[in-house]
Design a protein around this motif. Structure first.
Motif, mmCIF file in Angstrom:
data_model
loop_
_atom_site.group_PDB
_atom_site.id
_atom_site.type_symbol
_atom_site.label_atom_id
_atom_site.label_comp_id
_atom_site.label_asym_id
_atom_site.label_seq_id
_atom_site.Cartn_x
_atom_site.Cartn_y
_atom_site.Cartn_z
ATOM 1 N N ALA B 187 -5.518 57.795 12.427
ATOM 2 C CA ALA B 187 -5.052 57.937 10.948
ATOM 3 C C ALA B 187 -4.149 56.817 10.263
ATOM 4 O O ALA B 187 -4.645 56.622 9.178
ATOM 5 C CB ALA B 187 -3.829 59.021 11.220
ATOM 6 N N ASN B 188 -3.680 55.747 11.136
ATOM 7 C CA ASN B 188 -3.329 54.580 10.218
ATOM 8 C C ASN B 188 -4.490 53.825 9.934
ATOM 9 O O ASN B 188 -4.113 53.372 8.912
ATOM 10 C CB ASN B 188 -2.180 53.857 11.378
ATOM 11 C CG ASN B 188 -1.002 54.550 11.297
ATOM 12 O OD1 ASN B 188 -0.637 55.586 11.001
ATOM 13 N ND2 ASN B 188 -0.272 54.224 12.545
ATOM 14 N N TYR B 190 -7.464 54.870 8.667
ATOM 15 C CA TYR B 190 -7.807 55.359 7.527
ATOM 16 C C TYR B 190 -6.975 55.132 6.329
ATOM 17 O O TYR B 190 -7.411 54.963 5.377
ATOM 18 C CB TYR B 190 -8.256 56.941 7.738
ATOM 19 C CG TYR B 190 -9.481 57.319 8.648
ATOM 20 C CD1 TYR B 190 -10.594 57.446 7.807
ATOM 21 C CD2 TYR B 190 -9.414 57.241 9.845
ATOM 22 C CE1 TYR B 190 -11.715 57.750 8.378
ATOM 23 C CE2 TYR B 190 -10.564 57.899 10.627
ATOM 24 C CZ TYR B 190 -11.797 57.956 9.834
ATOM 25 O OH TYR B 190 -13.077 58.299 10.485
ATOM 26 N N ALA B 191 -5.735 55.190 6.671
ATOM 27 C CA ALA B 191 -4.454 54.796 5.599
ATOM 28 C C ALA B 191 -4.761 53.613 5.218
ATOM 29 O O ALA B 191 -4.707 53.376 3.978
ATOM 30 C CB ALA B 191 -3.227 55.192 6.365
ATOM 31 N N GLY B 194 -7.638 53.574 2.763
ATOM 32 C CA GLY B 194 -7.516 54.236 1.600
ATOM 33 C C GLY B 194 -6.702 53.438 0.894
ATOM 34 O O GLY B 194 -7.184 53.174 -0.323
ATOM 35 N N ASN B 195 -5.685 52.919 0.908
ATOM 36 C CA ASN B 195 -4.753 52.094 0.076
ATOM 37 C C ASN B 195 -3.652 51.481 0.894
ATOM 38 O O ASN B 195 -2.756 52.152 1.441
ATOM 39 C CB ASN B 195 -4.416 53.074 -1.021
ATOM 40 C CG ASN B 195 -3.473 52.075 -1.957
ATOM 41 O OD1 ASN B 195 -2.924 51.104 -1.598
ATOM 42 N ND2 ASN B 195 -3.394 52.685 -3.213
ATOM 43 N N SER B 198 0.003 51.804 -0.455
ATOM 44 C CA SER B 198 0.656 53.052 -0.494
ATOM 45 C C SER B 198 0.883 53.277 1.159
ATOM 46 O O SER B 198 2.026 54.011 1.497
ATOM 47 C CB SER B 198 -0.437 54.288 -0.508
ATOM 48 O OG SER B 198 -0.897 54.190 -2.145
ATOM 49 N N ALA B 199 0.018 52.614 2.033
ATOM 50 C CA ALA B 199 0.128 52.965 3.374
ATOM 51 C C ALA B 199 1.505 52.400 3.653
ATOM 52 O O ALA B 199 2.398 52.978 4.690
ATOM 53 C CB ALA B 199 -1.107 52.380 4.298
ATOM 54 N N GLU B 200 1.847 51.145 3.224
ATOM 55 C CA GLU B 200 3.005 50.195 3.626
ATOM 56 C C GLU B 200 4.027 51.137 2.879
ATOM 57 O O GLU B 200 5.141 51.320 3.758
ATOM 58 C CB GLU B 200 2.957 49.103 3.034
ATOM 59 C CG GLU B 200 3.943 48.184 3.556
ATOM 60 C CD GLU B 200 3.546 46.838 3.318
ATOM 61 O OE1 GLU B 200 2.646 46.510 2.579
ATOM 62 O OE2 GLU B 200 3.866 45.818 4.200
ATOM 63 N N LEU B 201 4.071 51.557 1.931
ATOM 64 C CA LEU B 201 5.196 52.534 1.359
ATOM 65 C C LEU B 201 5.533 53.829 2.148
ATOM 66 O O LEU B 201 6.614 54.132 2.135
ATOM 67 C CB LEU B 201 4.888 52.712 -0.286
ATOM 68 C CG LEU B 201 5.002 51.503 -1.205
ATOM 69 C CD1 LEU B 201 4.541 51.981 -2.477
ATOM 70 C CD2 LEU B 201 6.486 51.189 -1.211
ATOM 71 N N MET B 202 4.191 54.340 2.693
ATOM 72 C CA MET B 202 4.658 55.366 3.473
ATOM 73 C C MET B 202 5.029 55.369 5.023
ATOM 74 O O MET B 202 5.340 56.261 5.690
ATOM 75 C CB MET B 202 3.278 56.262 3.534
ATOM 76 C CG MET B 202 2.897 56.998 2.085
ATOM 77 S SD MET B 202 1.347 57.639 2.020
ATOM 78 C CE MET B 202 1.549 59.192 2.820
ATOM 79 N N GLY B 203 5.394 53.969 5.217
ATOM 80 C CA GLY B 203 5.734 53.815 6.401
ATOM 81 C C GLY B 203 4.999 53.598 7.625
ATOM 82 O O GLY B 203 5.189 53.550 8.901
ATOM 83 N N VAL B 204 3.498 53.482 7.170
ATOM 84 C CA VAL B 204 2.513 53.048 8.268
ATOM 85 C C VAL B 204 2.708 51.680 8.664
ATOM 86 O O VAL B 204 2.940 50.922 7.798
ATOM 87 C CB VAL B 204 1.161 53.173 7.713
ATOM 88 C CG1 VAL B 204 -0.030 52.672 8.590
ATOM 89 C CG2 VAL B 204 0.546 54.632 7.236
#
Lengths: 503, 321
Positions: B187-188, B190-191, B194-195, B198-204
């Motif tokens: 999932a990470n 793909y994240a 994707g962007n 955003s991924a970083e902001l979402m804590g990925v």
């Protein structure tokens, strides 16, 4: 009288200071958020709202000051850390992952798993339950991109709150929502508020501030101007807090100029393109401002694109000085001395890496052809003339234009076309995304330009604004010019009733 | 839902139509022998393509894989034949080395925000150069273990053999599918594609994931190198040149978007098999130059990229409505 102050203090910021080279972005700012409170954070561009949020969420490090969450001093290292501390943020451009499913967006990083394998079924079930609590019944297995911005925003909020957010920061969440979606969002905010979550709401829309906020804090130039309960704050006072001066009341009044007469400079007869915009008649005289008003998608920008040759008309005829002309490409339009500043400054207008000077001379150079390079001395002269004339605030003309504020970028874009000495200028949303002060300056500039004999076609979503400077207003609906208002009819009220009327 | 899987479905349709055409002309295409060989001949390409799929899904690219395959072969040949190292120990060593190498590239890409293209290009030259440091000759590998391993095969009804290396490839694909679609790491990935912001902001964990992606890619390239050395029984510095590009082609034909975020591992398998099918057809045909493989792949690649462009434009349009 003030129930929210009886709530415990949730977030307390004292003396927060953050500087960047050349700018003091935050200067000893205090901010207090109570549990169960919706707190509006307001200010013009450059006031320090974004910096405050970014320091709070760990994107930037503070230079000085303290941040206490529930009495504990915190220092978020990054947004993920802030989230784990209980501070969730939802941005205007939804910062989620469009290619992942709704469920994955809600649970990424904390998917229920079993021996290292994600339990997709369990994750989807929990995602559906979670969203049901927000009145959202959607298929969470679908990619996020298959849903509207409003749904995506609710997903973002649900995610942030579910991650044990005590503080929810909403950075201009309503900018791209329609009225009904805004209402839904507000309903959700009120429900979260009643659960004791503290909400920081950043917005430019004053109506929304009054609709949903309990308290507001205003920043200006990195300093705290004041923090007040909204119930005790008249609108005019709020605006003057934001501007740091009294509102120029006449800017909102209708333009009092006598009607312009004479032969039209440009005219379009039965001009249209199938599936883009229905054929319309439009004529502009020198010194006249014609506004195009209507909802998003009503055909305003389409009209402008047709007039400027970005789209090619498939019916009707265009005239300049009464003579038929052909406008098939923007180049044709530029040769007829038309100018066009597009709606999306960042992607269609400025070349961010080039200097202000280079951006200003771009259209003039293109018009002359690349073989006839404008001499550097002449370039400098043109650039400095317009920087002075339009009051573009920059230390020098060689600064990359991307570093200017939105309002100054817009002025530089105007300068680009003014340098070509146009006779007819089309401005698509000239004041969008610009702070209130620069807004008024752009409007004054529009009025000055038309006094100099330019014909202007202006598109704007802000009805008061468009009514204030237009001689006539064309109202559009569903890709059709439905009515042309002139004289005393030009007012925000008439525009609105025309848009709303059925015919 | 259909639209999401359309690229893979089209890839599959291309494979089936291609296979039917081959079958019509050469009925022996139905034999398990041909199918077994198709899998064996493309085993190393398939293995490396699994790693490349992760890289491209995350929005990156890895140009070093061909060189890593060559280096693996040379390393194995030199250590086993010249220094008498136990082959199994050599396998472990090279897999470890490659993982470190990939992790290093991932670290550079993340820590200094250098485009993956540049970093892996440097990695490509570095690995290829190291081959020549070890040896410039083609060294045959005669270790008994090699004979034993290549003898492992399941007899298929009809005379075909499912070889050990084909099994390794299929297992790699199976593991890749699980990793991509049923783990947080997947999932990470793909994240990231994707962007990234955003991924970083979402804590990925962006850094950790980036390092692991390139580590996985190099690791699988080394595994492909081991498989390749079984296949050729030699180590040669100039082996596997251009394989990185064949791999990228297989991934893209398999329906993965070069910009990242969209695609599947199973699609890549079909992409690899399409390449193998064309190669096999040309071998059967007998008169065509093997370069026709490249021409056919080139044409397919064009078609698929245009198709992807069209699909994403169509999805933007349907969103706007």
């Amino acid at each position: 009288m003030q129930p929210m102050t009886e709530q415990p203090q949730l977030l307390e910021i004292r003396g927060l200071t953050k500087g960047f080279p050349g700018v003091q972005a935050l200067d000893h700012v205090d901010f207090t958020l109570h549990a169960g409170e919706i707190h509006g954070l307001l200010g013009e561009n450059g006031a320090g709202k974004s910096t405050l949020i970014k320091v709070l969420t760990g994107v930037f490090r503070r230079d000085a000051g303290t941040i206490n969450l529930e009495g504990q001093e915190i220092a978020a290292r990054d947004p993920a850390d802030a989230l784990s501390l209980g501070i969730g943020t939802v941005y205007q451009e939804v910062n989620l992952l469009p290619n992942l499913s709704v469920a994955e967006n809600l649970f990424i990083g904390r998917q229920p798993h079993h021996f290292g394998l994600v339990r997709t079924g369990e994750m989807r079930r929990r995602a559906s339950e979670l969203l049901a609590g927000y009145g959202l019944d959607i298929n969470v297995a679908n990619p996020l991109s298959s849903y509207s911005v409003a749904v995506q925003q609710i997903v973002a909020i649900a995610r942030a709150v579910d991650l044990s957010a005590k503080v929810l920061i909403l950075d201009e969440p309503t900018a791209s929502l329609d009225a009904q979606e805004v209402e839904t969002l507000f309903g959700i905010l009120r429900r979260l508020k009643s659960r004791g979550i503290g909400i920081v709401f950043v917005t430019h829309f004053l109506d929304q501030v009054y609709a949903v906020c309990d308290r507001i804090t205003v920043l200006r130039n990195g300093r705290l101007v004041g923090s007040r309960p909204i119930a005790e704050l008249p609108r005019i006072e709020l605006v003057s807090m934001m501007l740091g001066r009294e509102l120029a009341a006449e800017a909102l009044h209708r333009n009092q100029r006598p009607p312009v007469s004479g032969e039209p400079l440009v005219a379009f007869k039965d001009y249209g393109k199938s599936r883009l915009i229905e054929p319309f008649d439009l004529a502009l005289r020198p010194g006249e401002v014609v506004g195009l008003a209507g909802l998003l998608g009503s055909g305003r920008t389409e009209t402008a694109k047709l007039v400027f040759g970005i789209e090619r008309a498939d019916s009707g005829q265009a005239f300049v000085d009464g003579k038929p002309v052909r406008i098939a490409t923007p180049r044709d339009a530029a040769h007829l001395r038309f100018g066009f500043t597009p709606e999306d400054r960042k992607t269609e207008g400025i070349v961010a890496e080039l200097s202000i000077r280079e951006n200003i001379i771009l259209a003039l150079q293109a018009q002359r052809g690349w073989l006839h390079k404008i001499p550097r001395a002449k370039q400098d002269e043109i650039a400095s003339r317009f920087i002075k004339l339009l009051d573009i605030r920059t230390p020098d003309a060689e600064k990359p234009i991307g570093l200017l504020s939105g309002g100054n970028q817009q002025k530089a874009l105007l300068a680009r076309w003014l340098a070509t000495e146009p006779r007819f200028l089309i401005l698509d949303e000239p004041t969008r995304g610009i702070d209130v002060g620069a807004h008024a300056e752009i409007i004054r500039l529009i009025e000055r330009l038309c006094e100099e004999g330019l014909a202007l076609l202006v598109i704007s979503s802000e009805l008061e604004e468009i009514a204030s400077y237009s001689d006539r207003v064309v109202v559009l609906r569903d890709r059709r010019h439905v009515r042309e208002l002139s004289g005393d009819e030009v007012s925000a009220d008439t525009i609105m009733t025309t848009i709303a009327s059925h015919s | 839902m259909i639209r999401r899987h359309l690229p893979v479905l089209i890839t599959l349709a291309v494979f089936i139509v291609g296979y039917l055409i081959c079958l019509a002309q050469f009925p022996s295409f139905a034999s398990t022998r041909v199918i077994g060989n198709l899998l064996t001949d493309n085993a190393f390409l398939g293995i490396v393509a699994v790693g490349m799929t992760f890289v491209i899904l995350s929005g990156g690219i890895d140009l070093s894989v061909g060189s890593v395959i060559a280096f693996t072969g040379v390393f194995l040949a030199v250590t086993i034949e010249r220094y008498g190292l136990n082959p199994y120990l050599a396998f472990v060593l090279i897999l470890g080395l490659a993982a470190l190498f990939g992790a290093g590239m991932g670290f550079l890409i993340h820590a200094f925000q250098i485009p993956a293209f540049i970093v892996t290009l440097a990695g490509m030259f570095l690995a290829r150069g190291l081959c020549f440091v070890l040896t410039t000759d083609s060294i045959p590998i005669n270790a008994p273990a090699y004979g034993q391993i290549t003898d492992i095969a399941f007899a298929l009804p009809g005379g075909g053999r499912l070889t050990f290396i084909a099994i390794v490839m299929l297992l790699t694909f199976a593991a890749g599918i699980v990793l991509a679609h049923f783990t947080r790491f997947g999932a990470n990935v793909y994240a990231l594609g994707g962007n990234r912001t955003s991924a970083e902001l979402m804590g990925v964990p962006v850094g950790k994931t980036t390092i692991r992606i390139y580590m996985l890619s190099s690791l699988l390239a080394a595994l492909a190198g081991i498989v390749f050395s079984f296949y050729t029984s030699a180590g040669y510095s100039l082996a596997a040149t251009g394989v990185e590009l064949d791999t990228i082609a297989a991934v893209v034909i398999g329906g993965t978007l070069l910009t990242g975020g969209y695609g599947t591992i199973i699609g890549t398998l079909v992409g690899v098999l399409i390449q193998g099918l064309i190669q096999t057809y040309i071998t059967f045909e007998g008169t065509l130059s093997s370069w026709w493989t490249k021409i056919a792949i080139g044409a397919l690649l064009f078609a698929f990229i245009v198709l992807q462009r069209g699909l994403s434009a169509a999805s933007v349009r349907s969103q706007a409505k």
